[in-house]
Every structure is written in structure tokens, then in C-alpha cells.
Design a protein around this motif. Structure first.
Motif, PDB file in Angstrom:
ATOM      1  N   UNK A 140     -33.308  -8.637   5.340  1.00  0.00           N
ATOM      2  CA  UNK A 140     -33.417  -7.200   5.624  1.00  0.00           C
ATOM      3  C   UNK A 140     -34.573  -6.624   4.809  1.00  0.00           C
ATOM      4  N   UNK A 141     -35.309  -5.705   5.416  1.00  0.00           N
ATOM      5  CA  UNK A 141     -36.399  -5.025   4.715  1.00  0.00           C
ATOM      6  C   UNK A 141     -36.195  -3.526   4.811  1.00  0.00           C
ATOM      7  N   UNK A 142     -36.590  -2.812   3.799  1.00  0.00           N
ATOM      8  CA  UNK A 142     -36.536  -1.351   3.885  1.00  0.00           C
ATOM      9  C   UNK A 142     -37.676  -0.887   4.788  1.00  0.00           C
ATOM     10  N   UNK A 143     -37.384   0.131   5.595  1.00  0.00           N
ATOM     11  CA  UNK A 143     -38.330   0.560   6.627  1.00  0.00           C
ATOM     12  C   UNK A 143     -39.572   1.203   6.031  1.00  0.00           C
ATOM     13  N   UNK A 144     -39.442   1.793   4.871  1.00  0.00           N
ATOM     14  CA  UNK A 144     -40.578   2.473   4.259  1.00  0.00           C
ATOM     15  C   UNK A 144     -40.286   2.659   2.784  1.00  0.00           C
ATOM     16  N   UNK A 145     -41.309   3.031   2.023  1.00  0.00           N
ATOM     17  CA  UNK A 145     -41.114   3.178   0.583  1.00  0.00           C
ATOM     18  C   UNK A 145     -40.277   4.413   0.258  1.00  0.00           C
ATOM     19  N   UNK A 146     -40.207   5.370   1.160  1.00  0.00           N
ATOM     20  CA  UNK A 146     -39.500   6.619   0.851  1.00  0.00           C
ATOM     21  C   UNK A 146     -38.320   6.867   1.788  1.00  0.00           C
ATOM     22  N   UNK A 147     -37.778   5.771   2.321  1.00  0.00           N
ATOM     23  CA  UNK A 147     -36.626   5.901   3.195  1.00  0.00           C
ATOM     24  C   UNK A 147     -35.592   4.855   2.845  1.00  0.00           C
ATOM     25  N   UNK A 157     -28.598   3.662  12.961  1.00  0.00           N
ATOM     26  CA  UNK A 157     -28.314   4.808  13.815  1.00  0.00           C
ATOM     27  C   UNK A 157     -28.730   6.113  13.136  1.00  0.00           C
ATOM     28  N   UNK A 158     -28.193   6.339  11.949  1.00  0.00           N
ATOM     29  CA  UNK A 158     -28.379   7.646  11.330  1.00  0.00           C
ATOM     30  C   UNK A 158     -28.138   7.559   9.834  1.00  0.00           C
ATOM     31  N   UNK A 159     -28.831   8.427   9.088  1.00  0.00           N
ATOM     32  CA  UNK A 159     -28.548   8.603   7.669  1.00  0.00           C
ATOM     33  C   UNK A 159     -28.234  10.064   7.417  1.00  0.00           C
ATOM     34  N   UNK A 160     -27.467  10.314   6.379  1.00  0.00           N
ATOM     35  CA  UNK A 160     -26.885  11.642   6.140  1.00  0.00           C
ATOM     36  C   UNK A 160     -26.898  11.902   4.657  1.00  0.00           C
ATOM     37  N   UNK A 185     -30.592  13.121   7.674  1.00  0.00           N
ATOM     38  CA  UNK A 185     -31.908  12.970   7.070  1.00  0.00           C
ATOM     39  C   UNK A 185     -32.838  12.132   7.955  1.00  0.00           C
ATOM     40  N   UNK A 186     -32.255  11.259   8.726  1.00  0.00           N
ATOM     41  CA  UNK A 186     -33.048  10.445   9.635  1.00  0.00           C
ATOM     42  C   UNK A 186     -32.137   9.913  10.740  1.00  0.00           C
TER      43      UNK A 186
END
Lengths: 114, 114
Positions: A92-99, B46-49, B55-56
Motif C-alpha cells: 500500500x502507498x499513500x496517495x500524496x504527501x498531504x493526504x 471511498x471517503x475520509x472524514x 475531507x476527501x
């Protein structure tokens, strides 16, 4: 965009032999990388994570992974497989540095034979 | 060890019916998520909160979906009018913060739409 590619959909090993589950990543920034495990009828459990500290990361149950920037790889290893290691493993990778959104690989099913 | 709990573990519903999936995140966590895994496919965000608002969200999270934190402990996912293609395992998750913080997943809720 960030992505991970798990190179093997299935890996079979004998109990007591080494495990290698391969993962390559693509990222436009220094990524956070994770390995999660999913045992049958269970949820997703974090095995280990890399967040730009030591490149060799130790996780639970004897697993470890090495971040290799030059090879864009984050392979998961264990010196000696146990029957209880049979499960689905996700890179798994994080989608972005600030998300906090995670992007999952397709998974590798590990079978362990006695 | 604290854990994310989800109910129900399995629900069968008729197409067009409303479904609510419930989750109790880890108590000191501030960020909450829903992911899903259609059988044989990747785990998808799906979603973050956070702070009582989304939030996304992904493209999957259309007007049929909504999330809510009705009290200090529960986090719910509502699907207003279920479709066959909503059949999946839905994972709730939570974390303390962003930027590489560990995201803890629940055991999932299997939703079968018939």
C-alpha cells in the motif's frame, strides 16, 4: 499519480523456508509505504510501514521490508515461513504527501505447505 | 490493543433498499475512513472524514452514499438505494492523524445485494 504493483498474485512456500513478496511502487514524491495482511474472514492488519526513516523496516510476526529507492521496490520478506502466515498480503502507498488516502496493490496470496 | 469494530459483519439486502453500516473507531482517533473491496478486486478508498465533515472522497462515493458521525463514538456509512454492484466488503478505518500515521482497519462488513 502514486501506485503500487505486486508482482505475484500467488506465492507458495514450504513451512520453514524464506518468504519473498514483491512490490514495486511509483511515486512523484517520497512515499509512505505499508504492508497489510488479511487473514481469511478477518480485517486488514498492519504488518509494517515505511515513512522515510530507516530503509529496513521491521514489522510484526518476523516480517521485514526494505525500501530501495533506486529500484522503486518495497519487497516483504520473512526468513522462515509458518503455517499461520498463510493469508493475503497487500502493498500500500499513500496517495500524496498531504493526504491519508491509501492506494492498495492487487494483493498476493501466500500459501504455506507443511 | 484498541481496535476498530464494525457491525454488522454480514448483511443481505434487496436492491433498492437503504443500508447503514456502523463502525466504532478507536477512541482517541480523529480521522475516519471507509474503503471497500469488491470480490476479486482491489481495496478502494471511498471517503475520509475529519472534524465532522468529509475531507476527501473518491469518484465511487456518489450521491447514493453518505457518512455521519451521529455521536462521539459511532461512524456510519449509508447507502440510500443499493445496487447489485454495491455488493462488497466495506472496511471502516481510523487514524490519529495524517502523514504516515498508521491507519487501523476493522474486520469489515460484507454487504450482499440481491
Amino acid at each position: 499519480a502514486q501506485s503500487v504493483t505486486q508482482l505475484d498474485s500467488h506465492v507458495s512456500v514450504s513451512e520453514g523456508t524464506p518468504v519473498l513478496l514483491r512490490c514495486n511502487y511509483s511515486s512523484s514524491y517520497s512515499p509512505s509505504l505499508f504492508w497489510y495482511v488479511q487473514h481469511p474472514n478477518k480485517g486488514l492488519q498492519l504488518l509494517l510501514k515505511y515513512t522515510s526513516a530507516a530503509t529496513l523496516v521491521k514489522g510484526i510476526n518476523g516480517f521485514e521490508a526494505e525500501f530501495k529507492k533506486s529500484e522503486t521496490s518495497f519487497h516483504l520478506t520473512k526468513p522462515s515461513a509458518h503455517m499461520s502466515d498463510a493469508a493475503e498480503y497487500f502493498c500500500v502507498v499513500s496517495a500524496s504527501y498531504n493526504t491519508d488516502k491509501l492506494i492498495f496493490g492487487t494483493g498476493t496470496r501466500l500459501q504455506v505447505f507443511p | 490493543e484498541p481496535e476498530v469494530t464494525q457491525t454488522p459483519s454480514h448483511q443481505v439486502t434487496q436492491m433498492g433498499q437503504e443500508v447503514i453500516l456502523r463502525c466504532v473507531p478507536i477512541s482517541n482517533h480523529l480521522y475516519f475512513y471507509w474503503y471497500r473491496q469488491i470480490l476479486g478486486q482491489k481495496v478502494e478508498f471511498l471517503v475520509s472524514f475529519y472534524n465532522n465533515e468529509i475531507s476527501e472522497k473518491s469518484e465511487i462515493f456518489d450521491d447514493q452514499f453518505s457518512v455521519e458521525r451521529p455521536d462521539g463514538s459511532n461512524f456510519t456509512l449509508k447507502i440510500r438505494s443499493t445496487k447489485l454492484e454495491d455488493s462488497a466488503m466495506y472496511f471502516c478505518a481510523s487514524s490519529e492523524g495524517l502523514s504516515g500515521n498508521t491507519i487501523y482497519f476493522g474486520e469489515g462488513s460484507w454487504l450482499t445485494v440481491v
